[in-house]
Design a protein around this motif. Structure first.
Motif, short mmCIF file in Angstrom:
data_model
loop_
_atom_site.label_atom_id
_atom_site.label_comp_id
_atom_site.label_asym_id
_atom_site.label_seq_id
_atom_site.Cartn_x
_atom_site.Cartn_y
_atom_site.Cartn_z
N ALA A 176 0.88 -1.34 0.12
CA ALA A 176 -0.07 0.02 0.14
C ALA A 176 1.03 1.26 0.24
O ALA A 176 1.86 1.27 0.36
CB ALA A 176 -0.95 0.16 1.12
N GLU A 177 0.30 2.19 -0.57
CA GLU A 177 0.92 3.63 -0.44
C GLU A 177 0.08 4.64 -0.49
O GLU A 177 -0.97 4.36 -0.80
CB GLU A 177 1.66 3.61 -1.69
N ARG A 178 0.45 5.98 -0.05
CA ARG A 178 -0.08 6.91 0.20
C ARG A 178 0.61 8.20 -0.12
O ARG A 178 1.71 8.39 0.03
CB ARG A 178 -0.79 7.38 1.84
N THR A 179 -0.18 9.01 -1.15
CA THR A 179 0.85 9.96 -1.55
C THR A 179 0.00 11.50 -1.52
O THR A 179 -1.16 11.54 -1.29
CB THR A 179 0.69 10.02 -3.16
N GLY A 180 0.76 12.47 -1.24
CA GLY A 180 0.25 13.86 -0.93
C GLY A 180 -0.51 13.90 0.42
O GLY A 180 -1.28 14.85 0.64
N GLY A 181 -0.29 13.07 1.26
CA GLY A 181 -1.12 12.65 2.55
C GLY A 181 -2.47 12.90 2.41
O GLY A 181 -3.63 13.10 3.11
N SER A 182 -3.10 12.34 1.06
CA SER A 182 -4.19 12.15 0.58
C SER A 182 -4.67 10.63 0.21
O SER A 182 -4.69 9.86 1.06
CB SER A 182 -4.84 13.09 -0.20
N VAL A 183 -4.73 10.51 -1.17
CA VAL A 183 -5.32 9.23 -1.68
C VAL A 183 -4.24 8.20 -1.31
O VAL A 183 -3.09 8.28 -1.54
CB VAL A 183 -5.39 9.31 -3.19
N SER A 184 -4.83 6.94 -1.02
CA SER A 184 -4.05 5.53 -0.66
C SER A 184 -4.54 4.78 -1.83
O SER A 184 -5.69 4.59 -2.25
CB SER A 184 -4.32 5.23 0.79
N THR A 185 -3.46 3.75 -2.15
CA THR A 185 -3.86 2.74 -3.16
C THR A 185 -3.36 1.39 -2.26
O THR A 185 -2.11 1.25 -1.93
CB THR A 185 -3.01 2.76 -4.59
N LEU A 186 -4.27 0.38 -2.11
CA LEU A 186 -3.70 -1.18 -1.72
C LEU A 186 -3.72 -1.95 -3.14
O LEU A 186 -4.67 -2.07 -3.85
CB LEU A 186 -4.92 -1.64 -0.80
#
Lengths: 110, 116
Positions: free
Chosen positions: B67-77
């Protein structure tokens, strides 16, 4: 380690009371309670913080015993809308991780 | 939007394929959580983010999960080489932790994954 809830299931008639317990083997910072209706997302009910702060919601209240590492949820004069699965969520010190308990399924009948 | 948004709401895939599940948290919420719920079961912790960092990845079932999260917003699993046991509802939640790390979690409606 997953918190243990008891009982696993409760069947009530409208107007009856119920207590759901949640136990942990770890020292706790806070306890959350959530209710999930079938096919829906869990919804927040309340948070209890270390130090005994207690919040209530409708006729639902809760307690937090830090020494025993336990929390109890009290449902008074249950309504049909109380039906669902109740989860406690426990947060330990020095972490923001929230671990949910095994769940208690509550069914209220007219 | 006002709430936590997840997509897709339903995903059917074949065993061995990769899938990506997206979570758009409530604006301003610094913490983001992923949980997995198998049919009739409880909420299994997978991972949480504080900002873009993941202090605790201990719940990820295997190295096929990331999982990652970018810009302190959207996350992708992301689940690579999906297996049938990966079939479940994947729930995302966000929280504002301004109250001494006691913020309530707001859940999305979940992404239901079925692996054939």
């Amino acid at each position: 380690q997953q918190p243990v809830q008891s009982p696993q299931a409760v069947i009530l008639r409208e107007g009856e009371d119920a207590v759901i317990n949640c136990s942990s083997s770890k020292a706790l910072y806070s306890v959350h309670w959530y209710r999930q209706k079938h096919g829906e997302a869990p919804v927040f009910l309340m948070i209890l913080l270390k130090g005994g702060e207690q919040k209530g919601h409708e006729k639902i209240s809760a307690s937090f015993n830090e020494k025993k590492q336990q929390s109890s949820l009290y449902l008074t004069a249950s309504q049909l809308s109380y039906s669902g699965t109740y989860f406690c969520g426990l947060r330990s010190y020095n972490t923001d991780k929230l671990i949910f308990g095994t769940g208690t399924r509550l069914q209220v009948f007219p | 939007g006002a709430g936590v948004s997840q997509s897709p709401s339903n995903k059917v895939t074949e065993k061995g394929k990769d899938v990506e599940l997206r979570c758009d948290p409530i604006s301003g919420h610094t913490a983001l959580y992923w949980y997995r719920q198998s049919l009739g079961q409880g909420l299994e912790f997978l991972i949480y983010f504080q900002g873009n960092s993941a202090p605790d990845k201990s719940g990820l079932p295997s190295d096929r999960f990331s999982a990652e999260r970018t810009g302190g917003s959207v996350s992708t699993l992301t689940i690579q080489r999906t297996q049938q046991e990966d079939s479940a509802v994947y729930l995302c939640a966000s929280s504002s932790l301004g109250q001494g790390r006691a913020g309530e979690l707001f859940f999305g409606e979940g992404s239901r994954l079925t692996v054939l």
